[in-house]
Design an enzyme around this catalytic site. Structure first.
Site, PDB file in Angstrom:
ATOM      1  N   LYS A 133     -39.782  15.786 117.155  1.00 39.61           N
ATOM      2  CA  LYS A 133     -40.216  15.407 118.502  1.00 39.61           C
ATOM      3  C   LYS A 133     -39.236  15.977 119.504  1.00 39.61           C
ATOM      4  CE  LYS A 133     -43.543  12.882 120.374  1.00 39.61           C
ATOM      5  NZ  LYS A 133     -44.909  12.710 119.829  1.00 39.61           N
TER       6      LYS A 133
HETATM    7  P1  NAD Z   1     -50.589  11.347 129.042  1.00 43.41           P
HETATM    8  O1  NAD Z   1     -49.347  11.582 129.821  1.00 43.41           O
HETATM    9  O2  NAD Z   1     -51.670  12.359 129.060  1.00 43.41           O
HETATM   10  O3  NAD Z   1     -51.240   9.933 129.463  1.00 43.41           O
HETATM   11  C1  NAD Z   1     -50.543   8.745 129.498  1.00 43.41           C
HETATM   12  C2  NAD Z   1     -51.416   7.698 130.188  1.00 43.41           C
HETATM   13  O4  NAD Z   1     -50.742   6.435 130.155  1.00 43.41           O
HETATM   14  C3  NAD Z   1     -51.664   8.005 131.653  1.00 43.41           C
HETATM   15  O5  NAD Z   1     -52.968   7.579 132.006  1.00 43.41           O
HETATM   16  C4  NAD Z   1     -50.620   7.148 132.366  1.00 43.41           C
HETATM   17  O6  NAD Z   1     -50.969   6.824 133.712  1.00 43.41           O
HETATM   18  C5  NAD Z   1     -50.630   5.928 131.474  1.00 43.41           C
HETATM   19  N1  NAD Z   1     -49.408   5.135 131.571  1.00 43.41           N
HETATM   20  C6  NAD Z   1     -48.130   5.583 131.590  1.00 43.41           C
HETATM   21  N2  NAD Z   1     -47.288   4.546 131.708  1.00 43.41           N
HETATM   22  C7  NAD Z   1     -48.049   3.433 131.728  1.00 43.41           C
HETATM   23  C8  NAD Z   1     -47.772   2.052 131.830  1.00 43.41           C
HETATM   24  N3  NAD Z   1     -46.511   1.616 131.938  1.00 43.41           N
HETATM   25  N4  NAD Z   1     -48.810   1.177 131.809  1.00 43.41           N
HETATM   26  C9  NAD Z   1     -50.073   1.626 131.713  1.00 43.41           C
HETATM   27  N5  NAD Z   1     -50.401   2.918 131.613  1.00 43.41           N
HETATM   28  C10 NAD Z   1     -49.400   3.801 131.631  1.00 43.41           C
HETATM   29  O7  NAD Z   1     -50.083  11.080 127.564  1.00 43.41           O
HETATM   30  P2  NAD Z   1     -50.962  11.137 126.241  1.00 43.41           P
HETATM   31  O8  NAD Z   1     -50.806  12.468 125.629  1.00 43.41           O
HETATM   32  O9  NAD Z   1     -52.332  10.587 126.518  1.00 43.41           O
HETATM   33  O10 NAD Z   1     -50.136  10.129 125.311  1.00 43.41           O
HETATM   34  C11 NAD Z   1     -50.359   8.726 125.338  1.00 43.41           C
HETATM   35  C12 NAD Z   1     -49.778   8.121 124.083  1.00 43.41           C
HETATM   36  O11 NAD Z   1     -50.421   8.702 122.931  1.00 43.41           O
HETATM   37  C13 NAD Z   1     -48.277   8.369 123.868  1.00 43.41           C
HETATM   38  O12 NAD Z   1     -47.745   7.254 123.193  1.00 43.41           O
HETATM   39  C14 NAD Z   1     -48.261   9.584 122.969  1.00 43.41           C
HETATM   40  O13 NAD Z   1     -47.052   9.699 122.232  1.00 43.41           O
HETATM   41  C15 NAD Z   1     -49.441   9.260 122.063  1.00 43.41           C
HETATM   42  N6  NAD Z   1     -50.034  10.401 121.358  1.00 43.41           N
HETATM   43  C16 NAD Z   1     -50.451  11.511 122.035  1.00 43.41           C
HETATM   44  C17 NAD Z   1     -51.044  12.553 121.327  1.00 43.41           C
HETATM   45  C18 NAD Z   1     -51.587  13.766 122.027  1.00 43.41           C
HETATM   46  O14 NAD Z   1     -52.208  14.604 121.340  1.00 43.41           O
HETATM   47  N7  NAD Z   1     -51.440  13.914 123.328  1.00 43.41           N
HETATM   48  C19 NAD Z   1     -51.182  12.473 119.943  1.00 43.41           C
HETATM   49  C20 NAD Z   1     -50.759  11.312 119.277  1.00 43.41           C
HETATM   50  C21 NAD Z   1     -50.192  10.290 120.016  1.00 43.41           C
END
Ligand code: NAD
Length: 447
Positions: A133
């Site tokens: 990561k």
């Molecule tokens: P992103 O930045 O695209 O979206 C994050 C979302 O969460 C946004 O809508 C943001 O406004 C919201 N957010 C942030 N802080 C917040 C809070 N305190 N309360 C409520 N909402 C909040 O990120 P993402 O890629 O969608 O990732 C989201 C989660 O999924 C993370 O934990 C990431 O590690 C995990 N994840 C992502 C992927 C991927 O392919 N992008 C894969 C596996 C896991």
């Protein structure tokens, strides 16, 4: 950190409970809450699996960690220093694989924990990768696109010795996207002197990205929801959903559920949430967010739609809750108030171990992150496979592969939890640990 690394494993015969105390100093665990939380689950599962300490102990430590300083010329001409990290937790099962996040509060403990989760995730879905990561401490909301590009390029240059298609392959995570991956790929390629698409996944299609990658994590969550609903006899056509987070994962999960005709009563992002008892029009909200200059849900208005906070969303009376925002959202403070029957973790680590315990005692089913959100890394793997062979698959082939892997993995975890009488999280960790330990034993301990 050094103190605990110096305390090397000694007694092969003692229980993991005794051994782990000897190996991590309490000050290390106090300073590294997330990693300590991950280890507590891992230790429990290692104990339940009955693994030999010598086989297991090396997997409790990240293999390699790099902290870099990133001097960047800002648009106003002055130099600002950012801090970045890349942690490789394990390369036992293959090249390290894991996302890159940009966030003002990201630290080494968080990156180290997420790197370990990637090791277990890749092992659960049985793709030939280890875990890594990366993170850069910055607030993308306050940076111009050119500043973001300069941060990304300098960060890439600083971690260059660690990454490469056969070594460590970054991908998008919180606040990073396909464009950021494109800058990494270009920077790496400039240093090499030739184009290397396989150094990152989640790239734009035009430079070697895979069809289906953008939706993959969300699509994998949808397949997982279908599986758990089948097992628990939930009629999804009558079920209600709440999704926290409306980014690359939450936004896609909500859209795919909506396209299936399911009723999503609440969604939220960092600006707060919205609620509608008979179901939100997710396409309308998505269009609003796209056009809103802040790209947030705030300010969305429609008939029958009420505002709600993130805390209220988490404790709504729904059939299925999908936390898809960030870690530590369900804690011992609100776990007792959760009313959902099933929680499908789309974010990484949205439930603390204390909350997990409370939910388990309350018979609320939790499908763990390392299983349910693995769709992203599965299609990253498919993108990497296409890059290495210079192939371009159509989206149907990618989605069919993803479905097969997600359904197979779910079934394997389900069978193990029945056989061992453990939670789904424990079963997922046990499956991952077993596969990783076997791989390590076959390779042997170098030298
Ligand atoms: P992103 O930045 O695209 O979206 C994050 C979302 O969460 C946004 O809508 C943001 O406004 C919201 N957010 C942030 N802080 C917040 C809070 N305190 N309360 C409520 N909402 C909040 O990120 P993402 O890629 O969608 O990732 C989201 C989660 O999924 C993370 O934990 C990431 O590690 C995990 N994840 C992502 C992927 C991927 O392919 N992008 C894969 C596996 C896991």
């Amino acid at each position: 950190m050094d103190t605990q690394y110096r305390q090397l494993e000694q007694n092969g015969g003692e229980s993991i409970e005794i051994q782990k105390k000897q190996n991590y100093s309490s000050s290390f665990l106090e300073q590294n809450h997330s990693y300590a939380n991950m280890l507590s689950i891992l230790d429990t599962c290692a104990e339940k699996l009955g693994v030999c300490w010598d086989d297991y102990a090396p997997l409790r430590y990240p293999e390699r960690e790099l902290t870099v300083s990133i001097p960047v010329e800002m648009d106003d001409g002055h130099i600002k220093i950012f801090v970045g990290y890349r942690v490789q937790h394990s390369s036992v099962r293959g090249p390290c694989k894991g996302g890159l996040r940009y966030s003002s509060d990201v630290d080494l403990d968080e990156v180290r924990t997420l790197a370990a989760l990637m090791t277990w995730k890749c092992a659960v879905v049985n793709i030939p990768y280890g875990g890594a990561k990366g993170g850069v401490q910055c607030d993308p909301g306050e940076l111009s696109s050119r500043e973001l590009m300069r941060i990304t390029r300098r960060y890439t240059a600083m971690i260059l010795p660690l990454i490469g298609p056969q070594k460590d392959v970054p991908a998008p995570d919180m606040n990073t996207n396909a464009q950021v991956m494109g800058w990494i790929m270009d920077t790496y390629s400039m240093f090499k002197g030739f184009t290397v698409p396989g150094v990152v996944t989640g790239k734009p299609i035009e430079i070697g990205g895979s069809l289906g990658r953008e939706e993959a994590t969300g699509r994998g969550v949808l397949f997982t929801i279908n599986q758990i609903a089948l097992k628990k006899g939930v009629d999804l056509r009558r079920a209600s959903f709440a999704v926290q987070g409306f980014g690359k994962v939450g936004g896609i999960v909500a859209r795919l559920l909506y396209q299936e005709g399911y009723r999503i009563v609440a969604i939220s992002d960092v600006s707060g949430g919205i609620y509608k008892e008979d179901g939100l029009d997710i396409m309308d909200v998505s269009n609003y967010v796209k056009e809103n200059p802040s790209h947030l849900i705030e300010g969305y208005r429609a008939e029958g739609v009420l505002p709600l906070t993130n805390q209220e969303l988490l404790t709504l009376e729904v059939d299925i809750l999908v936390p898809a925002a960030r870690e530590n959202q369900i804690t011992e403070d609100n776990a007792g108030d959760i009313k959902a029957r099933i929680i499908v973790e789309a974010a990484n680590g949205p439930i603390t171990p204390e909350a997990d315990q409370i939910l388990s005692e309350r018979s609320i089913i939790v499908v763990p992150d390392i299983l349910s959100n693995a769709g992203g890394v599965v299609v990253s793997y498919l993108e990497w496979v296409q890059n290495i062979q210079s192939l371009m698959w159509d989206e149907r082939k990618v989605n069919a592969f993803l479905r097969k892997i997600m359904e197979r993995s779910f079934q394997e975890v389900w069978e193990l939890q029945e056989q061992k009488q453990v939670t789904l999280r424990e079963a997922a960790y046990m499956l991952a640990l077993d596969r990783t330990i076997k791989a390590r034993k076959i390779r042997g301990n170098f030298p």
